[in-house]
Design an enzyme around this catalytic site. Structure first.
Site, PDB file in Angstrom:
ATOM      1  N   CYS A 108       0.914  -1.295   0.155  1.00 39.91           N
ATOM      2  CA  CYS A 108      -0.086   0.161  -0.025  1.00 39.91           C
ATOM      3  C   CYS A 108       0.738   1.279   0.023  1.00 39.91           C
ATOM      4  O   CYS A 108       0.443   2.249  -0.323  1.00 39.91           O
ATOM      5  CB  CYS A 108      -1.059   0.127   1.161  1.00 39.91           C
ATOM      6  SG  CYS A 108      -0.036  -0.337   2.758  1.00 39.91           S
TER       7      CYS A 108
ATOM      8  N   TRP B  19      -4.425  12.091  10.248  1.00 42.86           N
ATOM      9  CA  TRP B  19      -4.770  12.419   9.038  1.00 42.86           C
ATOM     10  C   TRP B  19      -5.692  11.309   8.187  1.00 42.86           C
ATOM     11  O   TRP B  19      -6.539  11.476   7.389  1.00 42.86           O
ATOM     12  CB  TRP B  19      -3.622  12.778   8.040  1.00 42.86           C
ATOM     13  CG  TRP B  19      -2.971  14.076   8.484  1.00 42.86           C
ATOM     14  CD1 TRP B  19      -3.735  15.348   8.656  1.00 42.86           C
ATOM     15  CD2 TRP B  19      -1.489  14.432   8.563  1.00 42.86           C
ATOM     16  NE1 TRP B  19      -2.718  16.335   8.989  1.00 42.86           N
ATOM     17  CE2 TRP B  19      -1.501  15.744   9.027  1.00 42.86           C
ATOM     18  CE3 TRP B  19      -0.420  13.616   8.629  1.00 42.86           C
ATOM     19  CZ2 TRP B  19      -0.294  16.393   9.089  1.00 42.86           C
ATOM     20  CZ3 TRP B  19       0.803  14.202   9.085  1.00 42.86           C
ATOM     21  CH2 TRP B  19       0.966  15.508   9.428  1.00 42.86           C
ATOM     22  N   GLY B  20      -5.236  10.130   8.586  1.00 46.36           N
ATOM     23  CA  GLY B  20      -5.787   8.901   7.919  1.00 46.36           C
ATOM     24  C   GLY B  20      -6.727   8.080   8.713  1.00 46.36           C
ATOM     25  O   GLY B  20      -7.188   6.988   8.414  1.00 46.36           O
TER      26      GLY B  20
END
Length: 862
Positions: free
Chosen positions: A244, A422-423
Site C-alpha cells: 500500500c 490524517w488517515g
C-alpha cells in the site's frame, strides 16, 4: 476446533482467553525463547507459505512473497529480540518511577488478501512477544494460506512452551464472524480496506487500523535520475505493487521530464500511448475504486486485459496524464505495477500536484521525493512540511522504506502502517509490540528539590559599611549608580558612601527620587539615567522601595527589551514558570545596603512594584534579582523614626512567621525564622522606645530582619502578605501596618488540622500548622500545655507587641472608611487569592474565607 459459526467462535475465543491468561504469567526469558523459535519457524516455511499465498489469491510473485515472509520473521525478530515487554521494563529510582508492561488480552487480527502470510507472521510475532493471544480473521480469498501461516507459528510456539490455543483463526471467514470477533476481542489489528477499518473502529473495542495509500513521488531536477527511476521500479514491481505504500504517481519537473521518461523506458517501463490510455483506465478502475482483478498482477497481464500488446519483459505501465481529479483512474491507488506520471512546470507546481493527490486519497500514509539532500535541502523541507503523511521518504523506494529497517534503519519494520489522524488512525507510525501493551506507571512519592539562595556576600556588624564596600575595588569596579530616596540622602548616608567611592577611585551618579513605594514610572526614568551613565555597579540604599526599585532597574538596564507585564506573570513553581527572567550581571552587579530593619529585601529575590497606570502592586519574584552583595550596618538604622521602626519590625516578624509555616519551609529556613522571631519579640520594643541610643537593640533587629529575609527568600511568604499587599494597594496603608492588621486572623485561619482546602503540593506529609505555631511559642518560651493553648498565647503575644508599638488594632482604626472598605472587598479578596504568595500558605483559602478574614480585621475591637 473449527470456527465456522458465532457459537464456535465464542467457544474458541474462550479457549484462547484461558491460554492467554496463562501466557500473561510467563517471564521475559520464556517469552523471548518462544518469540525466537516462532520467527525461526516462519523463516523455515517462507517458500511454502509464499507458494500457498500466490496459488490461493492469484496475486503477487512467489519470489517476492518469499522475501516478505523472510523479512517478517527475521527483521521483526532482530528489531524486538531485546525489547522488554514483560513485567518491569523500566525503573528510575531517583524519580520513583516504575513502568510495568502488561498484555492487552486477545488480539483480533484482520488479514488482507494482498499480503496474507507475511502479515500473519508479523501479527503473530508481535502478539507472542507481548504475551497476547491472537485470533485471526483471514480474507475469504486467502484463508488457506493465512491459516497455514498461523498454524506454523502456533506449532513452533507451543513446542517452545507457549500455551496450546494461544493462536486461533476463523476457518470459514465471513463479514458477520469478523465483526463479531472485533466486538469480543480486546483489541483489533485491522489491515484491510477502508470499510473494514471503519468497521473495526465502530466495534466498541479499541482498534489499530491502517489507511489507503496513494503515494505521490516528486523527481526534482537535482535528483540522481538513474537512481530515482531504478528505485521507483524496484518499489513498484515488488510483489506486483500490492504494498500500500508503493508509488502511485510520479511528478517530474519539466526540465528533466524527457530524461526521466527515457530512463523509465530504458529500464523496462512501458509508456502507454495516448490512444491506449482509456483502455487502461477502463481496466484499472471499476465502480469508483481499483479493479480487484488487476491487484497484484503483472504489467504484461494488465496490458493484455486492456487489449494492449507489450513485451513480456515489461516491468511497469506508465500513463502520462494531466488530470488530478477524482474522475482520473490513474490519480488513485492502483495496487499493481501501474504508475501515473505528471509533468510539473516547476517545483511549486510539483508540490501543489503532490498535495492534491494526497488529499484525493492516501492522507496520512506515505509520500516521497528524489532530490539532492544537500543542494535541494530547502525543497525537501518544503515537501516534508506540505505533505500530510506520517512517512515521507527522501531518495528511498517507498515500498521498502515503509516496510522499515531498509534504506533507513530508524524506521521500525512492520506490516501494519499507521496513518495518524490524517488517515483516521490513532497511530502515526509503523505498528509494533509497544502498541499491544498496557504500560502501568507506578509513581512513588518524591519531594521537590529545595534550595537555599542568598547573596554571594552578606556583610554585617555595626560600622561595617566602609570595609564592605572595599570589595568593589578588588572587583575592579569603576562606575556606581546609587538608588535611594530623600530620607537617607538628607541623613548624609549617601555622603558617607560617596566618600568611600571617591577613596576607591570609583565614579558615581546618584538617583534620589524613589518615593514611598517603588513605582514603574520612576523606575523607567531612573533606568534611562542609568543607561546613559553605564555603571558596572548598582548600589541600592534604603528600605523596600529602594531595593525593589533597584532590582527592577537592574533588569531593565541589562535587558531593555523585557516587558514588565511578562516579569509580573505569576507562577505556581518558580522553576516551572512560563516566563524566564533574563540572566543578570553581565553589565553590573547589585549591592544592597539596608537602612531599615524590615522586609529583608537586601537578601531576597523579591521586588514589590506599583503600576502607576492601574495602581496595582505586583510582587515580582526571581532569583536573578537577588543582590550580589548585601550590607547590613546597624549604624545606618540608628536614626530610624519610631513609626518606621514599628511598622518595619512587625513586617520582619510576619516574614519570619510565614516563612516558618510555609509549604516550602525547610531545615535551612526554620532556624533562621525561629531566631528572627525571638530577636524581634525581645528587641523590637526597645528599638522602638530607645532606638536612637540603644545600639544593641538596633543591631539585633538588623540581624533579625536580614535572617527573616533569608528565610522568606527561600521558603516564600503566605496569605498574610497576599492580603496585605492588596489592602495596602487599595487603601494606601503601609505594607508593614497591613501585615500587622491581618497576621492574627491569618494565624487563626491556618491553625487547623483539617483544613477545607490543603495547599496543592506541600513539603509536609500532613497538615501540621498548629504544631508549627506551637513550636514558635515554645521557642520564645510562652508556656501552655497543649498546642492549641500555645497558638492562643502566640496570638496574644503578637497583640501585646502591636499594642506596645502603637499599631492600630483594626483596618477601621487605620483610617479606612467603612464605605470604601466594603466597596472594594470583593475585588481585593479575589486579587489576594490570586496573589503570588498565596500558593505557599499552609492552608489554601477560598475567596469567601479571605473575605471573612478581611471583615473580621475591619471590625476587630481592641
Amino acid at each position: 476446533m473449527k470456527v465456522t459459526t458465532v457459537k464456535e467462535l465464542d467457544e474458541k475465543l474462550k479457549v484462547i482467553k484461558e491460554a492467554q491468561k496463562k501466557f500473561s504469567c510467563y517471564s521475559q526469558e520464556m517469552v523471548d525463547e518462544i518469540f525466537r523459535n516462532a520467527a525461526m519457524a516462519a523463516i523455515d516455511a517462507r517458500i511454502e507459505l509464499a507458494k500457498a499465498a500466490v496459488l490461493e489469491t492469484g496475486m503477487g510473485l512467489v519470489e517476492d512473497k518469499v522475501i516478505k515472509n523472510h523479512f517478517a520473521g527475521e527483521y521483526i525478530y532482530n528489531k524486538y529480540k531485546d525489547e522488554k515487554t514483560c513485567g518491569i521494563i523500566e525503573r528510575n529510582e531517583p524519580y520513583g518511577i516504575t513502568k510495568i508492561a502488561e498484555p492487552i488480552g486477545v488480539v483480533a487480527a484482520i488479514i488482507p488478501v494482498t499480503n496474507p502470510t507475511s502479515t500473519t507472521i508479523f501479527k503473530s510475532l508481535i502478539s507472542l512477544k507481548t504475551r497476547n493471544g491472537i485470533f485471526f480473521s483471514p480474507h475469504p480469498r486467502a484463508k488457506k494460506s493465512t491459516i497455514l501461516a498461523a498454524k506454523t507459528i502456533l506449532d513452533a510456539a507451543v513446542k517452545s512452551g507457549a500455551p496450546e490455543n494461544i493462536i486461533g483463526w476463523i476457518d470459514e471467514p465471513s463479514i458477520e464472524l469478523t465483526q463479531y470477533l472485533m466486538q469480543k476481542a480486546d483489541i483489533t489489528l485491522a489491515t484491510g480496506g477502508p470499510s473494514l477499518v471503519k468497521s473495526a473502529y465502530s466495534s466498541g473495542k479499541p482498534a489499530i487500523g491502517v489507511g489507503p495509500g496513494n503515494t505521490p513521488v516528486i523527481i526534482d531536477e537535482s535528483a540522481h535520475i538513474k537512481m530515482a527511476v531504478s528505485s521507483i521500479i524496484l518499489s513498484k514491481t515488488y510483489d506486483n505493487g500490492v504494498i500500500c505504500a508503493s508509488e502511485q504517481s510520479v511528478i517530474v519537473l519539466k526540465s528533466i521530464y524527457n530524461k526521466v521518461k527515457d530512463e523509465f523506458q530504458e529500464r523496462g517501463a512501458y509508456i502507454i500511448k495516448k490512444n491506449e490510455l482509456d483502455k487502461v483506465r477502463e481496466v484499472i478502475f471499476k465502480d469508483g475504486s481499483v479493479n480487484p482483478k488487476i491487484v497484484g498482477q503483472s504489467a504484461y497481464t494488465i496490458a493484455a486485459m486492456a487489449g494492449i500488446k507489450v513485451p513480456k519483459t515489461t516491468r511497469i505501465l506508465i500513463g502520462e496524464v494531466t488530470s488530478l481529479g477524482e474522475e482520473e483512474p490513474f490519480a488513485h491507488e492502483k495496487l499493481s505495477p501501474v504508475l501515473a506520471m505528471y509533468e510539473a512546470d516547476n517545483f511549486d507546481d510539483a508540490l501543489k500536484k503532490a498535495v492534491t493527490l494526497i488529499n484525493l486519497g492516501g492522507l496520512g500514509h506515505t509520500s516521497g521525493i528524489y532530490a539532492d539532500e544537500i543542494k535541494a535541502r530547502d525543497k525537501i523541507d518544503r515537501f516534508s512540511s506540505a505533505m500530510k503523511t506520517v512517512r515521507t521518504f527522501v531518495n528511498i523506494p517507498t515500498s521498502q522504506g515503509a516496510s522499515g529497517d531498509l534504506y533507513n534503519f530508524r524506521i521500525p519494520p512492520s506490516f501494519t502502517l499507521g496513518c495518524g489522524f490524517w488517515g483516521g488512525n490513532s497511530v502515526s507510525e509503523n505498528v509494533g509490540p509497544k502498541h499491544l501493551l498496557n504500560i502501568k506507571t507506578v509513581a512513588e512519592r518524591r519531594e521537590n528539590m529545595l534550595w537555599f539562595r542568598v547573596p554571594h556576600k552578606v556583610y554585617f556588624k555595626f560600622g561595617c559599611l566602609q570595609f564592605a564596600l572595599k570589595d568593589l575595588k578588588d572587583l575592579k569596579k569603576k562606575r556606581a549608580f546609587i538608588v535611594t530616596d530623600s530620607d537617607p540622602y538628607n541623613l548624609n548616608y549617601v555622603d558617607s558612601i560617596i566618600k568611600i567611592l571617591e577613596h576607591l577611585d570609583i565614579d558615581f551618579k546618584v538617583f534620589n527620587k524613589v518615593g514611598r513605594e517603588a513605582d514603574l514610572k520612576t523606575i523607567k526614568k531612573a533606568t534611562e539615567e542609568m543607561s546613559s551613565f553605564m555603571p558596572d555597579t548598582i548600589i541600592a540604599l534604603g528600605g523596600t522601595p529602594e531595593m525593589s526599585s533597584a532590582k527592577l532597574m537592574w533588569v531593565l538596564y541589562e535587558h531593555p527589551e523585557v516587558k514588565f507585564e511578562d516579569l509580573a506573570i505569576k507562577f505556581m513553581d518558580i522553576r516551572k514558570r512560563i516566563y524566564t527572567f533574563p540572566k543578570l550581571g553581565k553589565k553590573a552587579m547589585l549591592v544592597a545596603i539596608t537602612t531599615s530593619a524590615g522586609s529583608g529585601s537586601e537578601v531576597t529575590p523579591f521586588a514589590l512594584v506599583t503600576d502607576n497606570n492601574t495602581g496595582n502592586k505586583y510582587m515580582l519574584a526571581d532569583y536573578e534579582m537577588t543582590p550580589n552583595m548585601a550590607i547590613v550596618d546597624a549604624e545606618l538604622m540608628m536614626k530610624m523614626p519610631k513609626g518606621l521602626t514599628a511598622y518595619s519590625g512587625i513586617d520582619a516578624l510576619v516574614n519570619s512567621i510565614e516563612a516558618y509555616t510555609s509549604v516550602y519551609a525547610s531545615e535551612y529556613t526554620n532556624g533562621l525564622a525561629l531566631e528572627a522571631i525571638r530577636l524581634i519579640f525581645k528587641y523590637l520594643p526597645e528599638a522602638y522606645k530607645n532606638g536612637r541610643t540603644n545600639e544593641k537593640a538596633r543591631e539585633k533587629m538588623a540581624h533579625a530582619s536580614t535572617m527573616a529575609g533569608m528565610a522568606s527568600a527561600n521558603a516564600f511568604l503566605g496569605l498574610c502578605h497576599s492580603m496585605a499587599i492588596k489592602l495596602s494597594s487599595e487603601h494606601n496603608i503601609p505594607s508593614g501596618i497591613a501585615n500587622a492588621l491581618l497576621i492574627e486572623e491569618v494565624i487563626k485561619f491556618n491553625a487547623v488540622d483539617n483544613p477545607v482546602k490543603q495547599a496543592p503540593c506541600p513539603q509536609y506529609k500532613y497538615p501540621n500548622t498548629i504544631f508549627r505555631y506551637a513550636r514558635i511559642a515554645d521557642y520564645i518560651k510562652l508556656g501552655g500545655n497543649t498546642d492549641e493553648e500555645k497558638v492562643d498565647l502566640l496570638i496574644n503575644k503578637i497583640h501585646e507587641l502591636k499594642k506596645a508599638l502603637n499599631i492600630p488594632t483594626s483596618i477601621k482604626d487605620a483610617g479606612v472608611l467603612e464605605e470604601n472598605f466594603y466597596s472594594s472587598l470583593d475585588r481585593i479578596s479575589e486579587l489576594a487569592l490570586d496573589d503570588q504568595c498565596t500558593g505557599a500558605n499552609p492552608r489554601f483559602p477560598l475567596t469567601s474565607e479571605i473575605k471573612e478574614m478581611y471583615i473580621n480585621c475591619f471590625k476587630k475591637q481592641p
